[in-house]
Structures are given as structure tokens and as C-alpha cells.
Write an enzyme that holds these catalytic residues in place. Structure first.
Site, short mmCIF file in Angstrom:
data_model
loop_
_atom_site.label_atom_id
_atom_site.label_comp_id
_atom_site.label_asym_id
_atom_site.label_seq_id
_atom_site.Cartn_x
_atom_site.Cartn_y
_atom_site.Cartn_z
N LYS A 169 0.82 -1.23 0.00
CA LYS A 169 0.00 0.00 0.00
C LYS A 169 0.84 1.27 0.00
O LYS A 169 2.04 1.24 0.26
CB LYS A 169 -1.00 -0.05 1.15
CG LYS A 169 -2.16 -0.98 0.78
CD LYS A 169 -3.29 -0.98 1.73
CE LYS A 169 -4.41 -1.86 1.14
NZ LYS A 169 -5.42 -2.22 2.13
N ARG A 225 -3.29 -10.08 4.87
CA ARG A 225 -3.71 -10.27 3.47
C ARG A 225 -2.62 -9.69 2.57
O ARG A 225 -2.34 -8.50 2.65
CB ARG A 225 -5.04 -9.53 3.27
CG ARG A 225 -5.59 -9.53 1.85
CD ARG A 225 -6.81 -8.61 1.79
NE ARG A 225 -7.37 -8.55 0.45
CZ ARG A 225 -6.90 -7.79 -0.53
NH1 ARG A 225 -5.86 -7.01 -0.34
NH2 ARG A 225 -7.47 -7.80 -1.72
N1 PMM Z 1 -7.55 -3.74 0.65
C1 PMM Z 1 -7.76 -3.90 -0.65
C2 PMM Z 1 -8.67 -4.86 -1.12
N2 PMM Z 1 -9.35 -5.64 -0.25
N3 PMM Z 1 -9.82 -6.28 1.96
C3 PMM Z 1 -9.64 -6.10 3.27
N4 PMM Z 1 -10.30 -6.87 4.15
N5 PMM Z 1 -8.79 -5.17 3.76
C4 PMM Z 1 -8.07 -4.34 2.95
O1 PMM Z 1 -7.34 -3.47 3.46
C5 PMM Z 1 -8.24 -4.49 1.55
C6 PMM Z 1 -9.14 -5.49 1.08
C7 PMM Z 1 -7.01 -3.06 -1.64
O2 PMM Z 1 -5.79 -3.61 -2.00
P1 PMM Z 1 -5.52 -4.38 -3.41
O3 PMM Z 1 -6.39 -3.73 -4.45
O4 PMM Z 1 -4.10 -4.16 -3.66
O5 PMM Z 1 -5.82 -5.82 -3.22
#
Ligand code: PMM
Length: 284
Positions: free
Chosen positions: A223, A263
Site C-alpha cells: 500500500k 492479506r
Molecule cells: N484492501 C484492498 C482490497 N481488499 N480487503 C480487506 N479486508 N482489507 C483491505 O485493506 C483491503 C481489502 C485493496 O488492496 P488491493 O487492491 O491491492 O488488493
């Protein structure tokens, strides 16, 4: 051990912080958009992540990067459901990353075991009833609005206290909607309506968020705040794909602070990090 991390009804209990690998079936996610944008490539990526140490694979079809506009429902279904089915059929525990009840419902029918809604049920009024009826675990993330203008909502007096109380209010609403508390996971939503300093403060105070009484998911992977921490002297951040070592550092911190799961896009460094954290915990 389980008192540190907590248990989620309906999911296995790991003896350490769990690792959730990410498969974004999108052309435009900020860190890996376009790389797994067809079903076969996405399923293969998910299988690779599981083989490398992912305990769960999170499949999403909508980019939530700052400024992103929404994907339409049919397109999201088309992206997500076959990938969920392909992975679930291979025995991989799949979570579905969606703000739409229809996508959650069809993903569950295709074998998803957890619903990860970055809006915590706010984006779609049918989400909580669908999750409650399906009796699957539900990730409630801290969220203040859709991505197209979320940066304007990154205004806090005390970010930790406000995220805590807004998450508690969401948890109460979700429970009132019929989801049992034992199936709820909470997530501070790093990068969602947050500036880098807010994200860092939340990582520094994860222990306080555990007082919400539910297992904690932490999603720092690649991020912007890590880009800022790693920025060169001229302020330019490294590209997202060069932030995996920094991501693993956050994974080790989160695991030490009692996170239930992290994650991440690149599983191996984080799988190692959570194992080191577990070993250190065992030596206390
Ligand atoms: N961040 C993203 C997508 N899904 N889900 C949860 N639970 N928490 C998060 O912080 C989160 C998420 C965005 O990141 P990406 O697009 O790089 O996957």
C-alpha cells in the site's frame, strides 16, 4: 494462543497468524491489476499462492484503489465466480472480496467460505442478510465511502479511537442484522480514507483494536504508506511490486501484535514472517 488471535467460527484454527493470498481478477488494481485477468491465469495464481503457504485465497473482481470507479455487477460476477469455483474445487479455502450481495451469494454457492466486504456491509443493504442466511464468516472493514472520493474523507482527530468506534458501530449493526459475532473478523482498512500517517498509527496500535473482541485482519500489502516509507530522497515511491519485503515486515509486526490474519499479494515472504513471529512467541 487462541485468546491472542481469536477464533472464527466455520474456519480452521491456525497456530499462528494466518496468511491470506490475494488474487485480483481486475485490469486495474493498483498493485497487480491485469496480471491475473482471465479465469485460467487467476486460478493458477491462486493455486500457486496456496502452494507457497497461503491459508486462504481472497478473490476479488473490483479494484478499490483510490479514485477507482465501480465495475458493473455482471462483469464482477463474470470475473469472480469461475475463479472461486476453480479454486474451491481444488480444495483451496477461498474468500470473496466484494461489496455486492449478489456476488457474495454466488461465490458462496461456488464454494467461498468467507465474505470480505471492504465496506463492512454499507455498500449494499442486501449484504448482511445474505451473509447471515449463508452462515459464513464476514470481514467487517473500516470504510468511509467509495474509492472515487475516499481520500477526501481521510480526516481524523484521533485515528485509532475513531477507527475503533466506527468499527464497533459497524459490528453492532452487522450483529443486529443477524450475523453471529463468532463469525465476524474486523479490519482497520489500511489505505481506505487514510493518509500514510493514519495507516502507520493504526499499525502501531493494533493491540488496541484487539479490544474490539474479534479476530483482526491486517491488509498492508504494497500500500501507499509503504511506498512513502520506502521513498527515495526525491520522494518518489518504489513501484508496488517492490514493496513485498516491506509488506513482510508489517506482517511480522501484525503477527506479534496478535493479528488473526494478514492479506498479501506475494505470499512467501509473509509466510516466512508469520512463522518467525510464531517461533518467537513460542520462546517467550
Ligand atoms: N484492501 C484492498 C482490497 N481488499 N480487503 C480487506 N479486508 N482489507 C483491505 O485493506 C483491503 C481489502 C485493496 O488492496 P488491493 O487492491 O491491492 O488488493
Amino acid at each position: 494462543m487462541s485468546t491472542l488471535r481469536g477464533r472464527v467460527a466455520g474456519l480452521p484454527e491456525w497456530d499462528r497468524c494466518a496468511v491470506m493470498g490475494v488474487v485480483n481478477v481486475t485490469p486495474d488494481s493498483f498493485s497487480d491489476g491485469g496480471r491475473w485477468f482471465d479465469t485460467e491465469a487467476a486460478v493458477k495464481r491462486g493455486l500457486d499462492l496456496a502452494a507457497t503457504g497461503a491459508d486462504l485465497v481472497d478473490v476479488g473482481g473490483e479494484s478499490t484503489r483510490p479514485g477507482a470507479s465501480r465495475v458493473d455487477e455482471d462483469e464482477e460476477l463474470r470475473r469472480v465466480v469461475p475463479v472461486v469455483r476453480g479454486l474451491a474445487d481444488e480444495g483451496v479455502p477461498v474468500s470473496v472480496d466484494t461489496m455486492r450481495a449478489s456476488v457474495a451469494e454466488q461465490a458462496i454457492a461456488a464454494g467461498a467460505v468467507l465474505v470480505n466486504d471492504v465496506s463492512g456491509g454499507l455498500a449494499d443493504p442486501s449484504m448482511v442478510p445474505v451473509v447471515a442466511a449463508a452462515q459464513v464468516p464476514f470481514v467487517v472493514m473500516h470504510w468511509r465511502g467509495f474509492s472515487h472520493d475516499m481520500n477526501s474523507r481521510a480526516v481524523y482527530g484521533d485515528v485509532v479511537a475513531e477507527v475503533f468506534s466506527e468499527l464497533r458501530a459497524r459490528m453492532d449493526a452487522v450483529v443486529a442484522g443477524g450475523v453471529v459475532p463468532e463469525r465476524i473478523v474486523v479490519d482497520p482498512g489500511l489505505g481506505f480514507a487514510k493518509e500514510a500517517d493514519h495507516d502507520l498509527a493504526l499499525v502501531a496500535h493494533l493491540r488496541e483494536l484487539r479490544a474490539l473482541g474479534r479476530p483482526l485482519l491486517v491488509a498492508a500489502s504494497r500500500k501507499r504508506f509503504l511506498g512513502r516509507v520506502l521513498a527515495a530522497g526525491d520522494g518518489s515511491p518504489p513501484p508496488a511490486r517492490e514493496r513485498d519485503a516491506a509488506t513482510a515486515a508489517v506482517s511480522a509486526i501484525a503477527a506479534r501484535e496478535g493479528a488473526w490474519a494478514v492479506r498479501v499479494h506475494e505470499v512467501r515472504p509473509t509466510a516466512d514472517a508469520v512463522r518467525v513471529a510464531r517461533a518467537v512467541e513460542g520462546a517467550e
